[in-house]
Design a protein around this motif. Structure first.
Motif, PDB file in Angstrom:
ATOM      1  N   ASN A 289     -14.580  62.097  53.752  1.00  0.00           N
ATOM      2  CA  ASN A 289     -13.451  61.187  53.569  1.00  0.00           C
ATOM      3  C   ASN A 289     -13.677  59.837  54.242  1.00  0.00           C
ATOM      4  O   ASN A 289     -13.417  58.793  53.663  1.00  0.00           O
ATOM      5  CB  ASN A 289     -12.161  61.812  54.110  1.00  0.00           C
ATOM      6  CG  ASN A 289     -11.619  62.851  53.163  1.00  0.00           C
ATOM      7  OD1 ASN A 289     -12.388  63.477  52.422  1.00  0.00           O
ATOM      8  ND2 ASN A 289     -10.330  63.056  53.157  1.00  0.00           N
ATOM      9  N   ARG A 290     -14.149  59.882  55.486  1.00  0.00           N
ATOM     10  CA  ARG A 290     -14.385  58.623  56.203  1.00  0.00           C
ATOM     11  C   ARG A 290     -15.490  57.806  55.535  1.00  0.00           C
ATOM     12  O   ARG A 290     -15.429  56.577  55.492  1.00  0.00           O
ATOM     13  CB  ARG A 290     -14.795  58.919  57.647  1.00  0.00           C
ATOM     14  CG  ARG A 290     -13.628  59.011  58.582  1.00  0.00           C
ATOM     15  CD  ARG A 290     -14.167  59.067  60.008  1.00  0.00           C
ATOM     16  NE  ARG A 290     -13.302  59.836  60.854  1.00  0.00           N
ATOM     17  CZ  ARG A 290     -12.203  59.349  61.416  1.00  0.00           C
ATOM     18  NH1 ARG A 290     -11.853  58.110  61.215  1.00  0.00           N
ATOM     19  NH2 ARG A 290     -11.460  60.111  62.181  1.00  0.00           N
ATOM     20  N   ALA A 291     -16.511  58.513  55.041  1.00  0.00           N
ATOM     21  CA  ALA A 291     -17.634  57.798  54.438  1.00  0.00           C
ATOM     22  C   ALA A 291     -17.260  57.210  53.078  1.00  0.00           C
ATOM     23  O   ALA A 291     -17.628  56.081  52.764  1.00  0.00           O
ATOM     24  CB  ALA A 291     -18.818  58.744  54.283  1.00  0.00           C
ATOM     25  N   LEU A 292     -16.512  57.976  52.280  1.00  0.00           N
ATOM     26  CA  LEU A 292     -16.201  57.518  50.921  1.00  0.00           C
ATOM     27  C   LEU A 292     -15.031  56.551  50.877  1.00  0.00           C
ATOM     28  O   LEU A 292     -14.974  55.685  50.018  1.00  0.00           O
ATOM     29  CB  LEU A 292     -15.908  58.721  50.016  1.00  0.00           C
ATOM     30  CG  LEU A 292     -17.083  59.670  49.773  1.00  0.00           C
ATOM     31  CD1 LEU A 292     -16.620  60.902  49.008  1.00  0.00           C
ATOM     32  CD2 LEU A 292     -18.198  58.974  49.010  1.00  0.00           C
ATOM     33  N   PHE A 293     -14.085  56.743  51.784  1.00  0.00           N
ATOM     34  CA  PHE A 293     -12.868  55.918  51.741  1.00  0.00           C
ATOM     35  C   PHE A 293     -12.670  55.147  53.049  1.00  0.00           C
ATOM     36  O   PHE A 293     -11.654  55.334  53.736  1.00  0.00           O
ATOM     37  CB  PHE A 293     -11.643  56.808  51.480  1.00  0.00           C
ATOM     38  CG  PHE A 293     -11.780  57.692  50.261  1.00  0.00           C
ATOM     39  CD1 PHE A 293     -12.041  57.148  49.015  1.00  0.00           C
ATOM     40  CD2 PHE A 293     -11.646  59.064  50.364  1.00  0.00           C
ATOM     41  CE1 PHE A 293     -12.176  57.954  47.889  1.00  0.00           C
ATOM     42  CE2 PHE A 293     -11.777  59.884  49.248  1.00  0.00           C
ATOM     43  CZ  PHE A 293     -12.038  59.329  48.007  1.00  0.00           C
ATOM     44  N   PRO A 294     -13.629  54.291  53.404  1.00  0.00           N
ATOM     45  CA  PRO A 294     -13.485  53.593  54.696  1.00  0.00           C
ATOM     46  C   PRO A 294     -12.208  52.755  54.774  1.00  0.00           C
ATOM     47  O   PRO A 294     -11.633  52.592  55.844  1.00  0.00           O
ATOM     48  CB  PRO A 294     -14.748  52.717  54.762  1.00  0.00           C
ATOM     49  CG  PRO A 294     -15.246  52.608  53.363  1.00  0.00           C
ATOM     50  CD  PRO A 294     -14.825  53.862  52.660  1.00  0.00           C
ATOM     51  N   GLY A 295     -11.751  52.260  53.619  1.00  0.00           N
ATOM     52  CA  GLY A 295     -10.549  51.417  53.601  1.00  0.00           C
ATOM     53  C   GLY A 295      -9.315  52.145  54.091  1.00  0.00           C
ATOM     54  O   GLY A 295      -8.382  51.535  54.609  1.00  0.00           O
ATOM     55  N   ALA A 296      -9.301  53.477  53.937  1.00  0.00           N
ATOM     56  CA  ALA A 296      -8.113  54.247  54.295  1.00  0.00           C
ATOM     57  C   ALA A 296      -7.894  54.295  55.799  1.00  0.00           C
ATOM     58  O   ALA A 296      -6.763  54.445  56.258  1.00  0.00           O
ATOM     59  CB  ALA A 296      -8.247  55.663  53.755  1.00  0.00           C
ATOM     60  N   TYR A 297      -8.965  54.187  56.548  1.00  0.00           N
ATOM     61  CA  TYR A 297      -8.841  54.340  58.000  1.00  0.00           C
ATOM     62  C   TYR A 297      -8.878  52.988  58.715  1.00  0.00           C
ATOM     63  O   TYR A 297      -9.009  52.923  59.926  1.00  0.00           O
ATOM     64  CB  TYR A 297      -9.934  55.303  58.496  1.00  0.00           C
ATOM     65  CG  TYR A 297      -9.839  56.603  57.723  1.00  0.00           C
ATOM     66  CD1 TYR A 297      -8.819  57.506  57.981  1.00  0.00           C
ATOM     67  CD2 TYR A 297     -10.707  56.871  56.664  1.00  0.00           C
ATOM     68  CE1 TYR A 297      -8.673  58.649  57.225  1.00  0.00           C
ATOM     69  CE2 TYR A 297     -10.568  58.023  55.902  1.00  0.00           C
ATOM     70  CZ  TYR A 297      -9.540  58.905  56.187  1.00  0.00           C
ATOM     71  OH  TYR A 297      -9.389  60.032  55.426  1.00  0.00           O
ATOM     72  N   LYS A 298      -8.807  51.918  57.907  1.00  0.00           N
ATOM     73  CA  LYS A 298      -8.767  50.572  58.491  1.00  0.00           C
ATOM     74  C   LYS A 298      -7.641  49.780  57.818  1.00  0.00           C
ATOM     75  O   LYS A 298      -7.787  48.596  57.526  1.00  0.00           O
ATOM     76  CB  LYS A 298     -10.114  49.874  58.275  1.00  0.00           C
ATOM     77  CG  LYS A 298     -11.233  50.511  59.090  1.00  0.00           C
ATOM     78  CD  LYS A 298     -12.584  49.943  58.751  1.00  0.00           C
ATOM     79  CE  LYS A 298     -13.651  50.673  59.565  1.00  0.00           C
ATOM     80  NZ  LYS A 298     -14.952  50.712  58.925  1.00  0.00           N
ATOM     81  N   SER A 299      -6.532  50.475  57.552  1.00  0.00           N
ATOM     82  CA  SER A 299      -5.429  49.823  56.824  1.00  0.00           C
ATOM     83  C   SER A 299      -4.895  48.609  57.576  1.00  0.00           C
ATOM     84  O   SER A 299      -4.407  47.657  56.955  1.00  0.00           O
ATOM     85  CB  SER A 299      -4.289  50.812  56.597  1.00  0.00           C
ATOM     86  OG  SER A 299      -4.727  51.837  55.757  1.00  0.00           O
ATOM     87  N   TYR A 300      -4.987  48.649  58.910  1.00  0.00           N
ATOM     88  CA  TYR A 300      -4.496  47.531  59.720  1.00  0.00           C
ATOM     89  C   TYR A 300      -5.200  46.232  59.318  1.00  0.00           C
ATOM     90  O   TYR A 300      -4.647  45.145  59.427  1.00  0.00           O
ATOM     91  CB  TYR A 300      -4.734  47.805  61.217  1.00  0.00           C
ATOM     92  CG  TYR A 300      -6.191  48.040  61.538  1.00  0.00           C
ATOM     93  CD1 TYR A 300      -7.057  46.986  61.806  1.00  0.00           C
ATOM     94  CD2 TYR A 300      -6.719  49.337  61.547  1.00  0.00           C
ATOM     95  CE1 TYR A 300      -8.394  47.194  62.059  1.00  0.00           C
ATOM     96  CE2 TYR A 300      -8.054  49.561  61.795  1.00  0.00           C
ATOM     97  CZ  TYR A 300      -8.891  48.491  62.050  1.00  0.00           C
ATOM     98  OH  TYR A 300     -10.221  48.704  62.284  1.00  0.00           O
ATOM     99  N   TYR A 301      -6.434  46.375  58.824  1.00  0.00           N
ATOM    100  CA  TYR A 301      -7.232  45.191  58.495  1.00  0.00           C
ATOM    101  C   TYR A 301      -6.525  44.298  57.473  1.00  0.00           C
ATOM    102  O   TYR A 301      -6.530  43.078  57.580  1.00  0.00           O
ATOM    103  CB  TYR A 301      -8.599  45.638  57.954  1.00  0.00           C
ATOM    104  CG  TYR A 301      -9.419  44.496  57.392  1.00  0.00           C
ATOM    105  CD1 TYR A 301     -10.117  43.634  58.239  1.00  0.00           C
ATOM    106  CD2 TYR A 301      -9.448  44.242  56.024  1.00  0.00           C
ATOM    107  CE1 TYR A 301     -10.836  42.565  57.730  1.00  0.00           C
ATOM    108  CE2 TYR A 301     -10.162  43.175  55.505  1.00  0.00           C
ATOM    109  CZ  TYR A 301     -10.856  42.344  56.358  1.00  0.00           C
ATOM    110  OH  TYR A 301     -11.553  41.284  55.854  1.00  0.00           O
ATOM    111  N   PHE A 302      -5.892  44.937  56.459  1.00  0.00           N
ATOM    112  CA  PHE A 302      -5.320  44.168  55.355  1.00  0.00           C
ATOM    113  C   PHE A 302      -4.142  43.293  55.787  1.00  0.00           C
ATOM    114  O   PHE A 302      -3.808  42.330  55.115  1.00  0.00           O
ATOM    115  CB  PHE A 302      -4.917  45.112  54.210  1.00  0.00           C
ATOM    116  CG  PHE A 302      -6.090  45.897  53.679  1.00  0.00           C
ATOM    117  CD1 PHE A 302      -7.017  45.279  52.863  1.00  0.00           C
ATOM    118  CD2 PHE A 302      -6.282  47.226  54.020  1.00  0.00           C
ATOM    119  CE1 PHE A 302      -8.123  45.977  52.385  1.00  0.00           C
ATOM    120  CE2 PHE A 302      -7.376  47.936  53.547  1.00  0.00           C
ATOM    121  CZ  PHE A 302      -8.296  47.311  52.724  1.00  0.00           C
ATOM    122  N   GLY A 303      -3.516  43.644  56.888  1.00  0.00           N
ATOM    123  CA  GLY A 303      -2.407  42.821  57.377  1.00  0.00           C
ATOM    124  C   GLY A 303      -2.837  41.898  58.494  1.00  0.00           C
ATOM    125  O   GLY A 303      -2.037  41.106  58.997  1.00  0.00           O
ATOM    126  N   ALA A 304      -4.117  42.006  58.898  1.00  0.00           N
ATOM    127  CA  ALA A 304      -4.553  41.299  60.100  1.00  0.00           C
ATOM    128  C   ALA A 304      -4.776  39.809  59.896  1.00  0.00           C
ATOM    129  O   ALA A 304      -5.015  39.086  60.852  1.00  0.00           O
ATOM    130  CB  ALA A 304      -5.838  41.947  60.640  1.00  0.00           C
TER     131      ALA A 304
END
Lengths: 438, 243
Positions: A289-304
């Motif tokens: 999951n972490r490898a395939l969907f890195p965007g899911a665990y860095k959601s804060y990035y999109f609002g940063a």
């Protein structure tokens, strides 16, 4: 019901009438009198699933698995199923979808409409390459089954057609056996962009995961330094534990505090911090999951990036032009001195046709804070791209003009003509189709 | 365990099928449109490896003889009956189209009662037998909107109370839920004073309560206190409320 909708990059928002059907008769009763936009996960960088006065048909409730045939390596599901759920189901049975976009909330229909690429386009190609059959509904044409034998041209138009051909109801796609339960990942340091490309070419044949992170927030001799993330699927017992949850991405939700921490003033320090924090050369094992969907665990990035959001500029530089392009690109970036919040490279191998973001070359994903100086840089980059035969990913770039897109995509007019032939009243429209004058 | 879910194609019904299948129940799913329940059945079978059968029928016109276990094998050895189907309409504010009025009563009360009636004899002595009905807080006190809906749900509740009494000494349990706002298409984006529960949460609680004694419950439970106050409001105040 009226809802405020917003693109993930924050650059476009509008109030739309959103309808979330939960029964087939509600879909089949949609009339051909009003403009429609189809939405899946609703988390595209650009506004590809809403815009203007179009009524938005959200397909999230059509998320059922319809068939799974391990012998023929085929899965069929409704268009609203998320790739995250599909992955969980398939992984349990020892299979996976070879092309996985970076966020588990993306829908199957969205993958087809945007013709997404995964972590290793060089080996796996585009999502369209996996599609065997699509069930499509168009209010004026009724329900159609598209496959390589039936309505082949329409299938080609629908895969990478930005949802403009109709409502994708379900799809049959090819799957592959899962060769392991986790990724053995190495972080390989690189000194600049040219070094990244050179190392990619050494690694490309035997890695299931291959992309880089580069630092373009500095303009000194270390500009473009970074790391390559190279991973192979391996079987480990016990497998690394996947995270139980991820924070859902909801670009339409009002944020309480939209003060960005990613700003030109902080970027150099943030990137340096990230570079040193992740430069360990030790191999690590990463759950799927972490490898395939890195965007899911860095959601804060999109609002940063704060209230104004950011701009994604994703381009594919042909192999033949890469060394010339890199020189000119770096000169341009140094001249504008705009710091990139994210720079990631990948290798591509494929054939470009219609409006598909495909070809042989190096893919650059570039993020900049949304401000006038960034737009000026991107305008100059557009000119550089046209000179070098570079194409821009249309579903990721919120500001690309119709004229530039036409110059970059040789079959732009062919796509528009075929679409107009199929749907003369052009029932399906989005902010993207309006901006690109499709 | 084998369960029949009536009104399974969307909202709470669909959430219930998912929850029951997750816990290993074999299912019969009944709804008006085969196009909705066929994919639902395939999804449940693939995801949870349970047996799922479909039965497409309009509750307003369903012939109860068709679902009698003696006539249709699929309805044999049933343990749980969940009656979830229900429909409301924005025009339900007094004078309304006659056909619409009749269909509201037919779906919310008559159809449900017909199904219970058809299956009652078989369920009565099932050791794990359950008859579960779904009503609404709208039936707690009559008001100027959802008049027929509230009345038909009230009738259903009354019918269930009678069945509960009838089965007081039988192993079969009779449970009835008065549901508050739920985040389904029926509610849409309507702004509500009180929070809406997710159908998945409500389904989980209903399935958790299998085996609990017969009776009537509010779901979520705090609605009990809200409705207590609402029912006790003096007419002089109530008549002024725009609810």
């Amino acid at each position: 019901m009226k809802r405020r909708l917003r693109s993930v990059d924050g650059s476009y928002s509008c109030t739309s009438d959103v309808f979330e059907p939960d029964r087939y008769r509600q879909i089949f009763s949609i009339g051909a009198q009003e403009k429609i936009a189809v939405q899946g996960g609703g988390i595209s960088y650009a506004a590809t699933s809403f815009g203007g006065s179009a009524r938005v048909i959200n397909m999230r409730r059509f998320d059922r698995l319809l068939d799974f045939d391990p012998d023929r390596a085929i899965v069929e599901a409704e268009a609203g199923i998320t790739v995250g759920r599909l992955h969980t189901f398939l992984a349990k049975h020892g299979f996976t979808v070879a092309v996985q976009p970076g966020h588990p909330q993306i829908s199957l229909g969205g993958c087809i409409a945007a013709n997404v690429h995964g972590k290793s386009h060089f080996r796996e190609g585009l999502f369209a390459d996996l599609v065997e059959q699509v069930r499509l509904f168009h209010p004026a044409r009724g329900e159609l089954t598209l496959s390589h034998e039936q309505h082949r041209e329409l299938l080609e138009l629908t895969c990478g057609g930005f949802g403009l051909t109709g409502i994708i109801l379900s799809a049959r796609i090819r799957i592959v056996p899962l060769a392991g339960n986790c990724f053995d990942v190495r972080h390989i340091p690189v000194s600049n962009l040219a070094d990244t490309v050179a190392r990619f070419n050494e690694l490309k044949e035997d890695h299931d995961l291959l992309y880089s992170w580069n630092d373009l927030a500095r303009f000194d001799r270390h500009m473009g330094r970074g790391k390559i993330v190279a991973g192979r699927l391996v079987e480990r017992n016990p497998a690394p534990t996947p995270p139980r949850h991820y924070r859902r991405l909801d670009p339409h939700r009002k944020s309480i505090a939209r003060v960005g921490i990613i700003r030109p003033a902080t970027l150099r320090a943030l990137n340096a911090l990230y570079y040193f924090a992740t430069r360990s050369a030790r191999p690590s094992f990463l759950d799927l999951n972490r490898a395939l969907f890195p965007g899911a665990y860095k959601s804060y990035y999109f609002g940063a990036y704060g209230g104004a959001g950011f701009l994604e500029h994703q381009i594919l530089v042909p192999d033949s032009q890469i060394s010339t392009y890199l020189e000119e690109f770096e000169t341009l970036v140094r001249r504008h001195r705009q710091r990139f919040g994210l720079t990631a490279l990948k290798l591509f191998r494929g054939n470009q046709k219609l409006l598909r973001y495909d070809g042989c070359g190096v893919n650059f994903s570039l993020h900049l804070a949304n401000r006038p100086k960034s737009l000026a840089l991107l305008e100059d980059l557009d000119a550089l791209n046209i000179r070098n035969g570079v194409i821009t990913n249309l579903v990721k770039d919120s500001r690309l003009s119709a004229a530039t897109a036409r110059l970059q995509y040789p079959e732009f007019e062919l796509f528009a003509r075929r679409l107009a032939e199929f749907d003369p009243s052009r029932l399906f429209v989005t902010a993207l189709s309006s901006r690109l004058k499709i | 365990m084998k369960s029949l879910v009536v009104g399974a194609s969307a909202g709470l019904g669909r959430a219930l099928t998912e929850e029951l299948a997750r816990r290993g129940h074999d299912l019969i799913i009944l709804a008006s449109d085969e196009r909705d329940i066929a994919p639902l059945a395939r999804n449940l079978m693939l995801s949870h490896s349970v047996t799922v059968e479909t039965f497409a029928a309009d509750l307003a016109t369903l012939d109860p003889a068709k679902i009698r276990p003696g006539r249709d094998e699929r309805f044999k050895d049933l343990d749980c009956l969940f009656l979830v189907a229900g429909v409301s309409h924005a025009a339900d504010i007094g004078s309304m189209d006659q056909a619409l009025l009749e269909s509201l009563i037919a779906i919310n009360f008559v159809g449900a009662a017909r199904i219970v009636n058809a299956l009652l004899d078989d369920l009565t002595f099932r050791p794990n037998g359950h008859i579960i009905g779904v009503g609404s807080v709208a039936a707690a006190r009559a008001r100027k909107s959802n008049i027929v809906y509230g009345a038909s749900k009230r009738a259903l509740e009354f019918y269930f109370a009678g069945i509960q009494h009838r089965l007081a000494d039988a192993p079969c349990r009779v449970q009835f839920y008065r549901l508050g706002y739920m985040a389904t298409q029926m509610l849409g984006d309507r702004k509500t004073l009180l929070p809406a529960a997710s159908p998945e949460h409500v389904a989980r609680v209903m399935v958790d309560r299998l085996g609990s004694p017969s009776g009537v419950r509010y779901l979520p439970g705090w609605w009990r206190w809200v409705m207590l106050i609402f029912r006790m409001l003096p007419w002089a105040i109530f008549r002024r409320l725009d609810v």
